[in-house]
Design a protein around this motif. Structure first.
Motif: not given
Length: 152
Positions: A65-69, A135-137
């Motif tokens: 999720v850090w990578s997604q952020i 979750g990313f959201d």
């Protein structure tokens, strides 16, 4: 019978230690670009701070999720990783916090791991703190609120 049971327990213990060691080695601190003085002075950018330690299982599980952020907010947020793995990484993180004017946040959260926090770019006060695996959201909502963006 006792020797066989002891062998099984020893084998299991060695296996668990090996798995833990492999997990530890794979949970290095994420690297983020150094924030320049100009970027740090841009008060419209919130700080997104990952509180990390190599031994923290939650930190390992939040790496995706850090990578997604980082991908979603590149150029719109300042990314910082404070690493509490050992004294040397903690000291480096403390120096970076001081350089960025995030000393109060660092002092308030020193040693905490498994958390991603959002700090207001102007006040450098904590706007949101999300601990654990989410979750990313949930992260997006917290960061967007600091950017004053309405999430769909």
């Amino acid at each position: 019978m006792i020797k066989k049971a002891l062998l099984v327990v020893t084998s299991l213990a060695v296996s668990l230690i090996a798995v833990a060691w492999v997990m530890y080695l794979g949970n290095t601190s994420p690297t983020v670009p150094v924030i320049s003085a100009v970027e740090a002075a841009n008060t419209s950018r919130p700080y997104v701070v990952k509180l990390h330690a190599q031994w923290c299982p939650i930190c390992m599980l939040t790496k995706t999720v850090w990578s997604q952020i980082e991908t979603a907010y590149s150029g719109r947020a300042n990314f910082v990783v404070f690493d509490f793995t050992n004294q040397a990484t903690t000291d480096r993180s403390r120096a970076e916090a001081k350089r960025l004017g995030l000393e109060k946040f660092f002092d308030d959260n020193g040693g905490v791991t498994g958390t991603i926090a959002v700090l207001d770019g102007r006040t450098k006060e904590e706007a949101a703190s999300i601990h654990g695996i989410r979750g990313f959201d949930e992260y997006r909502a917290a960061i967007d609120a600091s950017l004053h963006v309405v999430t769909p």
